[in-house]
Design a protein around this motif. Structure first.
Motif, short mmCIF file in Angstrom:
data_model
loop_
_atom_site.label_atom_id
_atom_site.label_comp_id
_atom_site.label_asym_id
_atom_site.label_seq_id
_atom_site.Cartn_x
_atom_site.Cartn_y
_atom_site.Cartn_z
N PHE A 266 -14.89 -6.23 -1.31
CA PHE A 266 -14.57 -6.33 0.11
C PHE A 266 -15.76 -5.77 0.86
CE2 PHE A 266 -10.01 -6.15 -1.19
CZ PHE A 266 -9.65 -7.37 -0.63
N ILE B 142 -14.51 -3.73 -5.61
CA ILE B 142 -13.17 -3.21 -5.86
C ILE B 142 -12.70 -3.51 -7.28
CG2 ILE B 142 -10.76 -3.28 -5.12
CD1 ILE B 142 -12.59 -2.02 -3.06
N SER C 149 -4.27 5.68 -6.50
CA SER C 149 -4.26 4.92 -5.26
C SER C 149 -5.66 4.41 -4.94
CB SER C 149 -3.76 5.83 -4.14
OG SER C 149 -3.64 5.11 -2.96
N GLY C 150 -5.74 3.18 -4.56
CA GLY C 150 -7.01 2.62 -4.14
C GLY C 150 -7.85 2.06 -5.27
N CYS C 151 -7.31 2.04 -6.49
CA CYS C 151 -8.14 1.58 -7.61
C CYS C 151 -8.19 0.07 -7.68
CB CYS C 151 -7.63 2.17 -8.92
SG CYS C 151 -6.08 1.44 -9.46
N GLY C 152 -7.37 -0.61 -6.90
CA GLY C 152 -7.46 -2.07 -6.88
C GLY C 152 -6.28 -2.78 -7.49
N LYS C 153 -5.20 -2.07 -7.75
CA LYS C 153 -4.03 -2.68 -8.38
C LYS C 153 -3.45 -3.78 -7.51
CE LYS C 153 -1.77 1.25 -8.31
NZ LYS C 153 -2.74 2.12 -7.66
N SER C 154 -3.20 -3.45 -6.26
CA SER C 154 -2.60 -4.46 -5.38
C SER C 154 -3.54 -5.64 -5.22
CB SER C 154 -2.31 -3.86 -4.01
OG SER C 154 -1.38 -2.83 -4.13
N THR C 155 -4.81 -5.36 -5.13
CA THR C 155 -5.78 -6.44 -4.98
C THR C 155 -5.69 -7.40 -6.16
OG1 THR C 155 -7.19 -4.90 -3.79
CG2 THR C 155 -8.21 -6.93 -4.58
N GLU D 227 4.71 -1.80 -6.86
CA GLU D 227 5.38 -0.53 -6.55
C GLU D 227 6.74 -0.74 -5.90
OE1 GLU D 227 2.92 2.43 -4.96
OE2 GLU D 227 1.07 1.53 -5.66
N1 LIG Z 1 -8.51 -6.81 3.01
C1 LIG Z 1 -9.26 -5.76 2.65
N2 LIG Z 1 -10.42 -5.54 3.30
C2 LIG Z 1 -11.21 -4.48 2.95
N3 LIG Z 1 -10.89 -3.60 2.00
C3 LIG Z 1 -9.74 -3.76 1.32
C4 LIG Z 1 -8.86 -4.84 1.63
N4 LIG Z 1 -7.79 -4.77 0.81
C5 LIG Z 1 -8.00 -3.67 0.04
N5 LIG Z 1 -9.16 -3.07 0.33
C6 LIG Z 1 -9.74 -1.89 -0.31
O1 LIG Z 1 -9.73 -2.12 -1.67
C7 LIG Z 1 -9.39 -0.95 -2.38
C8 LIG Z 1 -8.25 -1.24 -3.33
O2 LIG Z 1 -7.11 -1.56 -2.59
P1 LIG Z 1 -5.72 -1.81 -3.28
O3 LIG Z 1 -4.73 -2.05 -2.21
O4 LIG Z 1 -5.87 -2.88 -4.30
O5 LIG Z 1 -5.43 -0.45 -4.00
P2 LIG Z 1 -4.16 -0.02 -4.85
O6 LIG Z 1 -4.64 0.27 -6.17
O7 LIG Z 1 -3.09 -1.01 -4.69
O8 LIG Z 1 -3.76 1.32 -4.12
P3 LIG Z 1 -2.31 1.89 -3.77
O9 LIG Z 1 -1.80 2.50 -5.00
O10 LIG Z 1 -2.61 2.90 -2.73
O11 LIG Z 1 -1.50 0.75 -3.28
C9 LIG Z 1 -9.05 0.10 -1.34
O12 LIG Z 1 -10.16 0.95 -1.24
C10 LIG Z 1 -8.87 -0.68 -0.09
O13 LIG Z 1 -9.31 0.08 0.99
#
Ligand SMILES: Nc1ncnc2c1ncn2[C@@H]1O[C@H](COP(=O)(O)OP(=O)(O)OP(=O)(O)O)[C@@H](O)[C@H]1O
Ligand SMILES: Nc1ncnc2c1ncn2[C@@H]1O[C@H](COP(=O)(O)OP(=O)(O)OP(=O)(O)O)[C@@H](O)[C@H]1O
Ligand SMILES: O=P(O)(O)OC[C@H](O)CO
Ligand SMILES: [Mg+2]
Ligand SMILES: [Mg+2]
Lengths: 398, 389, 311, 278, 389
Positions: free
Chosen positions: E13, E18, E38-44, E177
């Motif tokens: 991003f 990510i 949190s923030g490791c990219g799981k949701s992505t 989650e």
């Molecule tokens: N649309 C986007 N634009 C810019 N950065 C993004 C976007 N979506 C996610 N990120 C960044 O990518 C990184 C991973 O996000 P993600 O949501 O995948 O984390 P996660 O592992 O699901 O965290 P959590 O457990 O908090 O949900 C984060 O640093 C977030 O700020």
């Protein structure tokens, strides 16, 4: 069957009048149908609407234009020349259209319309206040000095009572009433020089100044003056006779309303401007023009006048109507309030229309400078000269 | 003299009786956790104590002084909110400074421009800056001082909220689920920090949570509140090992305590499989319904033998250092949960028939109205005290 | 029954499934925005362009032909006293109406928010002027402001204060119009502030109280005002735009008078264009008017946006 | 906070609010009073709100007979409804695209919207008039409605509202198999009612009362809107027929007030949800 | 053929990298938990898989078909969101029906009035109703079908969301989650339900959480993702007992594993107090830095004896069925955590000097780059397999 679209201004005055006239007209001319376009609130809005619509499908067939805007309309070639129509029509004089009356709606000799409702400025007064101030309501003031003197006494009654409401707002009409009344003119004969700042004009402005200084005339807006007068809080009101019917309605029996002729600065030669409007044919469609001409004549003719006069307060634009008992003869006997305007008819001259494209601006300039005198932010001479200078600038340079 | 005492606090909202006469005393420097299910009135009690809400009746004494009618700002109570309630438009430093500014600077001094010109202003402001910085340092948030809450993580925000609460040395410290917005790992870490902070500051603290692990691990005493009443107020050990009410036993303990409906038998005994206990004061008549409680760690699961309750393994939950075994008691149609070590769980798998035995010393007996009945293992009657030795 | 078996791609929709998902998304976005875009173009951009074009001509209503006069109209604007007067009047009017209507609305909104009873009554009462029909209301105001028979002056008189000649005197007319302007816009701002207030988390007020913000003023400074930042920004924007666009009251009540004391920009433009019929010149004024608005908005955003906090 | 007792602070608050409401309502009170007065009873030196003669029937009768009120109201309803429907139908997809879809023009569109907010109809009336005339569309509902089919204010309002809607909801809808128009119709619109209500009030109030544009494009009375109808009670020179004017105004204002009363809770809610962040 | 395979997925991003080449295969019916901070990219990753986001590079194969560029709606993937993302204006029944309506009814049939008049419509609609009711029954939410989401509790909403996802028999099931909005008790309960549902439906599931207890207890295999890379993908037991990376060991396990910096000694041995292990493949040179890890449950604390590391008890955390002991190793300035039973913890209190011994069989050795080094207790070298028997 022909359908005519008719547009008119100031529905507050004319709606009922128009309805009556058109109904009667359609009765007499079953092959012609009259339909009304949305009316305009003022003459200015009316002329705007027409100018916008000129040449479009929306343009009505007939309109009613303020007498002082006929020139402007003509410069834009909007009205149909009625000359040929009149020429064809043998019975004009018979129907009460005298030359003087016809002249009211001519521009540079061209007949652009027929005067429909004509007015002159009169004096309205509150007889109760006059009496309270020690005046005799049956002997209303004949000169401005008397007005000022009596006004001052009315003002002195206190209790929020004002002396005079002189309707200087809106346009130059009431200024010209003073100017013409003093024997002055707006421009020189050839329209190359400004003449309203001559001695007559000076007298006019000085009079306004005196009304303020000596009689305590306040700065009213148009409506405020009207409202105060009908509430019985103003001694004298000077404005068009056209407002008479509404004034009567608004006053009711709150006080004894009277009218009288407006004083003239030059009682001998003084003239008065003719207010009001003229019916103008717009349609260039031959077939319609005939019908339109019929309607124009009908509206401006004796019948029309007999409806307009009682319904508004305008003076008859038609000599037949004024004299014939069939029309208005008896009306005037029974309604003395309407006589002031009638008596002044001989003094009526056309409402002066300025040449060139800045006509409206010129009138606005005069109004603005009049207001400076009324609110005492300028002396009469300053204001008059400023107005003259500005108008000079606005007139076509040729 | 107790640092804080609440006497018979009552509160209703509309027709709902939310607090039903809560009485609670906290000693100086004590850390009390107030736990209870959602909606039981914890926050309401805290807000009443803080002066944000008015009790219908009851008294509040802080350090012996009656504060029932005092204004929130006059009680010198600090509060950490569940949402932290940081001022989003202020930086961390400004957030932390707010209580000091409000207390130390007169209104005139707080005026935007004029204030700066008042004598002594510089000193006062410098003092505030220093205190803020000290506080931030002790919570390790110095590097965040210029950030706004929107630019901080949950844990960081929580620390700023703590700093804001602590910076003015309050006489009482209230926290309303301050950790509930943090993720699990951070939460465990933050617990330690709060306990630490509390120990250093020595301010009596009322800590609201609905997480029983938090309550047990952090507090000197735990107050269990259910449905607007305080059911038990005692040390974590006592709350866990000696609950006085079935609701307390149910609420505290993870996985939940096993509760089995039963009846008092002749001789005032109760039986769970082969395990029997006798009611100590024999108050309950034979045949009266009781509930038996046994915590999962005191249920043992064996594949061999034919002692104990026959059951079938429904599901295993591996949790790393322990395994939760869900066993179906087909006979009575209930599920019993046992907690075993991974080694013990190694030979268990869903569907396997097993025998469950309860440790008689850890069976709780509750009467029908939920109150605890004293009981002792039938084999060897020991006093309750001995059990907790 | 055949369509029941339609494959799940049956809902592919009107959008062809070509390109990367991003391209697809962008294409759909364009399609969705297209009608709006088209209409903005037709009803806003093109007319504005036409106005800009006309500003370089001497077009007059009623005359068919016109010629290009370059910057002549703009040059004339420079020494047009009426225009300067109306610029100044507009500035004064906006300078009064904008802050007064904002702060009045904010104050009233906070009072209403704090009050339990009569909320919807007050909301309606203050909103009613927004829904008022000026053609008719002008008459009412005319009367209320009447120097001799008006209730306002009558009331002042009972306190022994000689009432001013509200709409009649050049010294007071602008203020009188401002009062009407405030009357008309407070309700609008009030509703927006009410909405903004309900969105402030209650916990922040609790925190402020616990932090020692004892007086209402302290809590306002600490919580309400900053938290209303975005709302205030929006309200300010709308208020400035609306007050600079003042027209109807002037047209119906004073016609710019007395002696241009109440000339405002839109009225002057109207007067030039529709009364004096000088469309070319009026267009040049319109362009200046729009330019002023754009600059004003830009400045306002630059100044205020920096201080506004968005949560 | 909302205890039943009347503390001094509360009394002060209520008096300020009440007094303010009175001031704000004063013109309306005057209006209602005037609507019941005979023409000669209206401007008097004595301030009396109660009509001396009860003239309501006459004035309302005049208001109804002088103009074809039914026709006016009908036109008002048709025009406002058409405008509203178009505005909503056109603004919502655009706002949705700007709020929830990624495309490069979103920023430029935003600038366009902000600029659009600044252009009053007064400024563009003339070119628009000429265009409608050329198209032969004057004196029609088209002329009354078309220029307002695009509401940049609406786009702006909906944009704020949609931004606050969770992305997950839209993601879920996509996974459930909805196309983007489907999402708008089935997810966005059903949940945007508060915003639509708020916007409707703003829109209807503005267009119901608009006199400027109808005056320009409508000369045929068949298409006159309520404010145009009011013109019949106005006389430029002297003395409007005030009683009838006020009666007519009451008739015309009533639908708006009723609509506001009905919708006001949702209205405030709707604005709240839009967050109105610039 | 795997039901799902992700090949080398990369995503940035802006400038932020990510996802750093994630590769993952799921077998048919497998339940994989994706954990990470949190923030490791799981949701992505999940969103890329669902087609809601596009990967910069890499391939997605579902049941062998390349779906990298397919539209979200065409992938037949169901997803449960953290916020549930239920349609607020629809009842539970309508919510659940949406995916069926969208898939089974043509556009014409979906028209409000016309649709009803089409042939076969009744049957199609009746089928949908039946399927919705069946689904609801199996999740025990039949009684909620007429409620809207606003009228449901968190747990109920979560079940409706599950029903909506399951009802159309997706080819893959994604959950982001789904339990994080529930309170602790409900969460434990819901875990069981999801596992159950998964077992019955047999749809391969990717389950994102940052709660390691959830991951361990629910999944067939756990994928630990840290900083955008998958560090380990294995069964819960293996992840817990045989972490291949120090970050995995750190992330999994509650309380956190103890990590102590150390050095390889001569003979490729490492020492923790008196406990010694030898590196199996002797890869590390003597003197190279390593990190030793020992889980708290394998640290024993004794007040007697002088074997083991000398330490001082800093703090005790009582958790009901266990006690966490924080011990300060004054010599090296580190804190070591031990987990003991309440009985063992009974005679411990803060400040008491103790000796800590680590179970040699459970010491992990990690190299400097974080990767695991095979090691065995020195006294009796046993193979790693034997340890997990
Ligand atoms: N649309 C986007 N634009 C810019 N950065 C993004 C976007 N979506 C996610 N990120 C960044 O990518 C990184 C991973 O996000 P993600 O949501 O995948 O984390 P996660 O592992 O699901 O965290 P959590 O457990 O908090 O949900 C984060 O640093 C977030 O700020
Ligand atoms: N201002 C109020 N008006 C009416 N009812 C209220 C009010 N505040 C709280 N309640 C009700 O009182 C009860 C207790 O609320 P309270 O917030 O104290 O619960 P809680 O124990 O803090 O719950 P949680 O753990 O969810 O925060 C709830 O049923 C709530 O709905
Ligand atoms: O109303 P009229 O037609 O009499 O015209 C008179 C002037 O307009 C008065 O200013
Ligand atoms: Mg709470
Ligand atoms: Mg996530």
């Amino acid at each position: 069957e022909t359908t005519l679209t008719v547009h008119y201004p100031m529905p507050g005055f004319f709606k009922d009048v128009m309805d009556t006239i058109s109904t009667k007209f359609m009765e007499e001319n079953p092959d012609i149908k009259i339909q009304f376009a949305n009316p305009s609130a003022t003459y200015e809005e009316g002329i705007q609407t027409i100018m916008r619509q000129a040449g479009t499908d929306e343009m009505p067939d007939i309109t009613f234009i303020g007498l002082n805007r006929l020139r402007m309309a003509d410069e834009r070639s909007i009205p149909v020349d009625m000359g040929p129509l009149i020429a064809k029509d043998a019975s004009m004089a018979e129907q009460g259209f005298s030359d003087t009356i016809l002249k009211l709606a001519q521009v540079n000799g061209k007949q652009v319309g027929l005067a429909f409702a004509t007015s002159n400025p009169i004096m309205y007064y509150n007889a109760d206040l006059v009496k309270a101030a020690g005046g005799n309501p049956d002997q209303p003031p004949k000169t401005w000095d008397e007005v000022i003197e009596l006004g001052a006494r009315i003002k002195a009654l206190g209790n929020g009572v004002d002396s005079v409401d002189f309707r200087w707002q809106g346009d130059d009409w009431m200024f010209s009433a003073l100017l013409f009344g003093a024997g002055g003119t707006m421009l020189s004969e050839d329209e190359s020089e400004v003449t309203f700042n001559g001695p007559e004009g000076q007298k006019a402005f000085q009079l306004i100044d005196r009304l303020v200084k000596e009689a305590g005339m306040p700065v009213f807006t148009k409506q405020a003056g009207e409202q105060a007068f009908v509430a019985g809080k103003v001694g004298f009101a000077f404005q068009t006779t056209g407002a008479l019917r509404n004034t009567i309605k608004n006053v009711g029996d709150k006080f004894d309303l009277r009218t009288a002729e407006i004083p003239l600065l030059d009682p001998e030669n003084g003239k008065l401007p003719t207010g009001g409007n003229a019916v103008v044919i717009l349609t260039h469609d031959e077939a319609k023009q005939d019908a339109a001409w019929k309607f124009a004549k009908f509206a401006a003719g004796p019948y029309g006048a007999s409806v307009v006069v009682p319904g508004t307060g305008y003076v008859p634009n038609n000599e037949l109507a004024a004299k014939s008992p069939e029309y208005l003869g008896d009306f005037y006997k029974e309604n003395p309030l309407f006589q002031a305007g009638l008596k002044q008819m001989p003094r009526m001259i056309p409402w002066y229309a300025f040449p060139g494209s800045n006509g409206v601006r010129v009138t606005q300039t005069i109004v603005d400078n009049t207001s400076r005198v009324v609110d005492q932010s300028a002396t009469p001479d300053e204001a008059l000269n400023d107005a003259a200078d500005e108008v000079k600038r606005l007139l076509p340079r040729s | 003299m107790s640092a804080l005492s609440l006497r018979n606090i009552e509160k209703s909202f509309g027709g709902n009786h939310i607090l039903k006469g809560v009485t609670l005393d906290a000693g100086p420097g004590e850390f009390i956790a107030l736990v209870g299910p959602s909606g039981c009135g914890k926050s309401t009690l805290l807000r009443i104590l803080a002066g944000l809400e008015t009790a219908d009746s009851g008294d509040i004494l802080i350090a012996g002084r009656d504060m029932t009618a005092a204004h929130a700002a006059d009680r010198n109570i600090a509060m950490v909110f569940q949402s932290y309630a940081l001022y989003p438009h202020l930086t961390a430093a400004q957030n932390i400074a707010v209580p000091l500014v409000m207390r130390r600077l007169t209104r005139a001094r707080r005026l935007p421009f004029l204030g700066r010109m008042m004598p002594g202003q510089r000193k006062a402001v410098a003092d505030i800056h220093r205190d803020v910085r000290d506080m931030a340092a002790s919570l390790k948030i110095d590097h965040l001082l210029d950030r706004k809450p929107g630019q901080m993580s949950g844990g960081q925000r929580q620390r700023v909220a703590l700093a804001r609460a602590m910076v003015r040395r309050p006489s009482i410290f209230l926290m309303d689920e301050p950790l509930s917005n943090l993720d699990a790992n951070l939460r465990v870490h933050a617990r330690g920090e709060i306990v630490d902070l509390h120990r250093r500051a020595g301010v009596p603290t009322l800590y609201v949570t609905h997480d029983q692990a938090e309550a047990l691990s952090m507090a000197d005493r735990v107050a269990v509140m259910i449905g607007g009443s305080l059911l038990q107020l005692a040390s974590p050990q006592v709350i866990y090992e000696d609950p006085q009410h079935v609701e307390v036993a149910k609420f505290i303990g993870q996985p939940r305590i096993n509760l089995i409906a039963s009846q008092v038998e002749d001789g005032a005994t109760v039986a769970l499989g082969g395990t029997r206990c006798r009611l100590v004061d024999r108050a309950a008549a034979a045949g009266s319904a009781v509930t038996l409680g046994i915590r999962p760690e005191f249920v043992s699961v064996s594949r061999q033998g034919n002692e104990g309750l026959p059951a079938r393994i429904e599901r295993l939950e591996f949790l790393g250092s322990e395994v939760i075994v869900y066993c179906r008691l087909d006979a009575i149609g209930e599920t019993m949960v046992a907690k075993v070590t991974p080694a013990e769980g190694a030979d268990l798998s869903p569907g396997v028939p097993v025998r469950l035995t309860a440790d008689a010393r850890h069976i709780f007996v509750f009467s029908k109205d939920g109150s605890r009945l004293a009981a002792a293992p039938l084999s060897s009657i020991v006093t309750r005290e001995a059990l907790h030795g | 029954m055949a369509d029941l078996a339609a494959p799940s791609t049956g809902l592919a929709g009107t959008v062809p499934r070509a390109g990367t998902p991003e391209q697809r998304e962008a294409r759909i976005a364009w399609l969705l925005a297209a009608p709006a875009l088209l209409l903005v173009l037709v009803f806003i951009i093109l007319p504005v362009a036409a106005v800009i074009g006309l500003g370089f001509t001497d077009f007059e209503l009623g005359y068919a032909d016109f010629r290009f006069v370059g910057l002549e109209n703009y040059a004339e604007l420079f020494d047009d006293r009426t225009f300067q007067r109306s610029l100044w009047n507009t500035a004064v009017y906006a300078g009064i109406v904008t802050p007064v209507s904002i702060f009045m609305a904010l104050g009233l909104a906070m009072l209403i928010e704090a009050e339990g009873i009569g909320r919807s009554f007050f909301r309606t009462a203050y909103f009613l002027p927004v829904a008022s029909l000026l053609v008719a209301m002008a008459t009412v105001w005319q009367y209320l402001f009447h120097p001799s028979i008006g209730p306002i002056n009558a009331m002042l008189a009972t306190f022994g204060i000689p009432g001013p000649n509200w709409l009649g005197a050049s010294s007071t007319v602008l203020y009188s119009l401002s009062i009407i302007g405030v009357w008309q816009s407070v309700g609008f701002n009030l509703v927006l502030f009410l909405a903004g207030l309900t969105a402030i988390p209650r916990e922040l007020y609790a925190a402020a109280e616990v932090d020692g913000a004892k007086s209402g003023w302290d809590r306002f400074r600490l919580v309400t005002w900053p938290m209303l930042g975005p709302t205030t920004l929006f309200v300010t924007t709308i208020s400035i735009i609306n007050s600079v666009k003042v027209f109807e009251t002037v047209k119906t009540l004073t016609e710019g008078g007395p002696n241009k004391a109440s000339e405002v920009l839109l009225f002057t433009i109207y007067q030039e264009g529709f009364v004096y019929l000088r469309v070319g010149y009026a267009s040049a004024m319109t362009v200046v008017f729009l330019a002023i608005l754009v600059v004003l908005m830009f400045l306002q955003y630059r100044v205020q946006d920096r201080q506004v906090h968005y949560s | 906070m909302t205890s039943a007792s009347f503390t001094p602070g509360r009394v002060a608050r209520l008096s300020i609010l009440g007094l303010g409401a009175l001031v704000f309502l004063a013109p309306y009170i005057f209006m209602v009073s005037t609507a019941g007065k005979a023409q000669s009873d209206i401007f008097t030196s004595s301030l009396s709100l109660i009509p001396q003669q009860w003239f309501y029937v006459q004035n309302f009768a005049k208001a109804l007979s002088r103009v074809s009120m039914g026709r006016l109201l009908m036109n008002g309803v048709v025009v406002c409804a058409l405008i509203l429907v178009f505005q909503v139908v056109i603004a919502i997809p655009c706002a949705y695209a700007m709020a929830k879809l990624k495309f490069r023009a979103a920023r430029a569109l935003m600038v366009l919207v902000m600029l659009g907010l600044l252009v009053p109809i007064h400024a563009t009336a003339l070119p628009l008039y000429v265009a409608f005339d050329r198209a032969g569309a004057l004196n029609s509902y088209v002329a009354l409605v078309a220029p307002f089919t695009i509401s940049v204010f609406g786009i702006f309002l909906f944009l704020q509202f949609f931004r606050a809607m969770p992305d997950d909801l839209i993601h879920a809808a996509r996974l459930d198999g909805m196309s983007e128009p489907g999402i708008i119709a089935r997810v966005i619109v059903p949940n945007a009612w508060p915003a639509v209500t708020a916007f409707s009030i703003f829109s209807v109030v503005a267009h119901w009362n608009d006199l400027y544009w109808p005056l320009i494009v409508v000369s045929n009375q068949a298409y006159a809107t309520p404010p145009l109808g009011l013109l019949y009670f106005r006389a430029a020179e002297a003395g409007d027929d005030y009683g009838a004017l006020m009666a007519a105004t009451l008739i015309i204002t009533f639908p708006l007030v009723a609509a506001f009363l009905l919708a006001q809770k949702r209205f405030v809610e709707g604005i709240t949800m839009t967050g109105l962040k610039g």
